[in-house]
Structures are given as structure tokens and as C-alpha cells.
Design an enzyme around this catalytic site. Sequence first.
Site, PDB file in Angstrom:
ATOM      1  N   PHE A   1      50.217  51.169  16.002  1.00 38.71           N
ATOM      2  CA  PHE A   1      51.329  51.932  16.553  1.00 38.71           C
ATOM      3  C   PHE A   1      52.441  51.041  17.109  1.00 38.71           C
ATOM      4  CE2 PHE A   1      48.992  56.229  17.392  1.00 38.71           C
ATOM      5  CZ  PHE A   1      49.073  56.503  16.038  1.00 38.71           C
ATOM      6  N   ARG A   2      52.246  49.724  17.155  1.00 35.20           N
ATOM      7  CA  ARG A   2      53.312  48.739  17.442  1.00 35.20           C
ATOM      8  C   ARG A   2      53.937  48.862  18.829  1.00 35.20           C
ATOM      9  NH1 ARG A   2      51.646  45.950  13.044  1.00 35.20           N
ATOM     10  NH2 ARG A   2      52.382  46.788  11.058  1.00 35.20           N
TER      11      ARG A   2
ATOM     12  N   HIS B   1      41.546  53.061  12.503  1.00 26.81           N
ATOM     13  CA  HIS B   1      42.296  51.822  12.279  1.00 26.81           C
ATOM     14  C   HIS B   1      43.770  52.134  12.032  1.00 26.81           C
ATOM     15  CE1 HIS B   1      42.262  47.618  10.171  1.00 26.81           C
ATOM     16  NE2 HIS B   1      43.443  47.877  10.728  1.00 26.81           N
TER      17      HIS B   1
ATOM     18  N   PHE C   1      53.236  41.993   5.473  1.00 25.09           N
ATOM     19  CA  PHE C   1      52.097  42.660   4.872  1.00 25.09           C
ATOM     20  C   PHE C   1      51.962  44.069   5.444  1.00 25.09           C
ATOM     21  CE2 PHE C   1      50.698  38.190   4.449  1.00 25.09           C
ATOM     22  CZ  PHE C   1      50.225  38.180   3.139  1.00 25.09           C
ATOM     23  N   GLY C   2      51.523  45.025   4.621  1.00 23.16           N
ATOM     24  CA  GLY C   2      51.118  46.318   5.148  1.00 23.16           C
ATOM     25  C   GLY C   2      51.946  47.495   4.665  1.00 23.16           C
TER      26      GLY C   2
ATOM     27  N   ASP D   1      44.565  51.919   7.980  1.00 25.62           N
ATOM     28  CA  ASP D   1      45.252  50.666   8.315  1.00 25.62           C
ATOM     29  C   ASP D   1      46.763  50.900   8.329  1.00 25.62           C
ATOM     30  OD1 ASP D   1      45.752  48.031   8.972  1.00 25.62           O
ATOM     31  OD2 ASP D   1      45.205  47.197   7.020  1.00 25.62           O
TER      32      ASP D   1
END
Length: 433
Positions: free
Chosen positions: A66-67, A63, A326-327, A308
Amino acid sequence: MANEKKNLLIKNAAVVGPESFTGDIRITNGVITAIGTDLTVPVGTPTIDAAGQTVFPGLVDVHVHFRDPGQTDKETIATGSRAAAHGGFTTVVAMPNVTPVPDEEEKIAAQLAKNAAESVVHTRQWAPITDGLRSDQLVNDAAFKRLGVLGFSNDGVGVQHARTMMAAMAAARAVDAPLAAHIEDESLRADGVMNAGPVADQLGLPGMPNQTESSQLARDLDLAAATGVHYHACHISTRQSVALIRQAKAAGVHVTAEVTPHHLLLEDSDITGDDPNFKMNPPLRSHADRLAVIAGLLDGTLDMVATDHAPHTVADKGGTMRTAAFGIVGLETAFPLLYTRFVRTGQMTLPQLIARMSTIPASAFGLPAGHVQVGGPADLTIMDLNTPYTIDPATWFSKGKNSPFIGEQVYGRTVATIVSGALVYAAAQKEGR
């Protein structure tokens, strides 16, 4: 890049994992061809002396984000895969919430080709469940599976309609592919930015109740039982969810589940101010929830650790908890944090941690990883477990610097990461940058 197979000799390898031994490892054309003592190789073959260090099967993360394409100011396949290698990971599976979403055959084929060309580790791919992630129109599961995707996920977006989820499970089951769920009832999340409870009330921030996750998980587990799909529950964070998964496994539902390092190590009481580095989805939960996910990981209810990994720009993570993305990132900190907090304190053995970060996720998804044995792939991690260091984003390969763990002292520094026999990370590489 990761498909380039090499020859290599590792001397004095103290291997820990499902296969534990001390000796030499000979690698030929990317495969482990011999394990023993005083092994020889042709003149000119690169050699690594691993004396004083620990070798284990390369870590596996099912999970990551890599955008790339479309959000490359946050991360690229090149930077993300190098971050993975720096963290000791040799296999990762990327989520499809890129721009554009690869929801057509041509797009997913291009994504798979890009992964193969630009990643230094084995990068497998989740395909989206539905067009654009938020629609109710399923993608062509059979065509995508033929192209080589691992399975299907709308991660970042919970499938809101039960009818869509049941149809998606049936379609994934028909092609023998797993379905990985971002579990979130958006009507319950509303405008929440952290865990609902006394800490959110004290900080004056809107909260997300545990039922945002657990109510949709209960729905999904019932549907998974009906369809027979391999259902994978992403980033479990609540005690209610752990209990539901434990019950479902006992009933024979084909469910696997992951937990992140941050949900194992942090809780909402660690948020003492309006700090966006503590904003993630699902949010950091209560002390009781954290204890429950730790217990779930130890007893096998939660099968594996997944990071994540969610890189963002400084601007995206700036401002306040209400406005920031978020993240957090995790590939370069996951192993050292868990080794330091769990193994060095005696809550978990090193083989147990390696199982949950390598062997179990590989087995759960049929990935050729997680073992150090003759005939197997030469995907290995060499770690220095004895020298403390401080987590410093200046040493990272990831573009994302968004982490609440910056400044912590940890053990578990990656010395070398080997993929198909090729040295894709060595400590000296970073020092020379």
C-alpha cells in the site's frame, strides 16, 4: 473504518464456498446472526437483493503493498483498500516496505493505527524481519507481536545471509508468528530484468535464472525444518520451487506457499517487446514453469493465491525493462482473471477458487474470514459472474495503472463488498465517481 459494524439483510443469496446454500443472510452488529428464508429485520435496516448474483466469503490477500507512508504518489491505505474492496477482498495483509520502514515499536504502532483509521477493509500488517529490511539486525519480535502484527517479512528483499534467516526463524517461532520470505539470491539475480532463457536472449535483455529463487528456497526450507517456524514462501514462480515445497510438505515442514495471478496466467513468451508492464520480480517464467505452478495450486502444494499488488507511478513504470520498477497491480483484476481463465474453462471449480482466495489463506494465518456462517463475521462479496466486461484502469480505485492485463475481456464483476456488515463497495459508487 473497517471496524465500524453494521446491520444489513441480504435477500436471495446464492452462497458458494465451504458453506453453500440459497437464502437470506441477516447481519447484526457486523456478525451473521441468521441464515434462512423470509428473514425479517427492524424497519429501516438496509437490504440488498442478491437475486441472480453469487455470494461468497470475502476474498483474502496476504500480500499487498500500500506504499503508505512515504510513497503515497504510488498508493495510499485509502486508495489501496478501496481497490481491495472493488476487487472483492475484505481482508488484506500489507507488506512493510514503506518509508520509513516500521522497524521500531513506535513506527509499527503508528502503522497499525493508520491502517485501522484509513482502510475500508480489514488491513493486517507484516512487520519487517530486520532493521531497514537490508540489515542483519532483527527487530523485537515479541514487542511487535504484542502490538498486533500478523508476522514478519522483508518482502522486496531476500534475506541474503543464512545465519540471519535462521535467527529470524527461531525468533518468529518463539512468539508463534509466521515468517514470509521474499526468496531471491541477489548474487544470481545480478542485473536481470526478466526470466533467463531464449526470450530474454532474443530481446537482448539480462535474465534471472530459476535458481535465483529455488536455491534460496532450498536453504530456507532446510532452516524451517530445523527451527519449526511457520515459513511462508511468497510468489512462487518456478517448477523447481514447486518440487521443493512438495517434498518439504511431505517431510512435515510447516510451510505454506502462495502464487500470483500473473505467474499462473502469463509466461515469458508473452513478452514480445520491451514492455515494462511485463516486468515483475520474480519474473514471468517459462511455459513449463507456468504449468508447474498451476499443477501445484491445484494439488495443494501451493496453498493460496496472493496478488503481490505493487502499484507504481507512470514515471516509475515508464522507460524500458532495464530501468522501470518491478511489479504490477492486481487487487482489482485477480478474481475476474482467474475466474475467467480457470473456472469458466473447467480447469477449476468455483469453490476451489474461493478456497484458494479466501478460506485457505484465512485458515493458514488464523484470520477470522473465509466462511459464511452464523456467528461469523459479516465479510462478504457479491459478484455478477454472467456479464462480460473489459479490464479498464479508468474504473480502478488504485493509483497504480501498471498491468499487462488491460483490455482483456473477463467475467466476475464485483457488485458489492461487505466488511463487518458495512457496505464498503457498491458498483453504483464507482459509476458515480
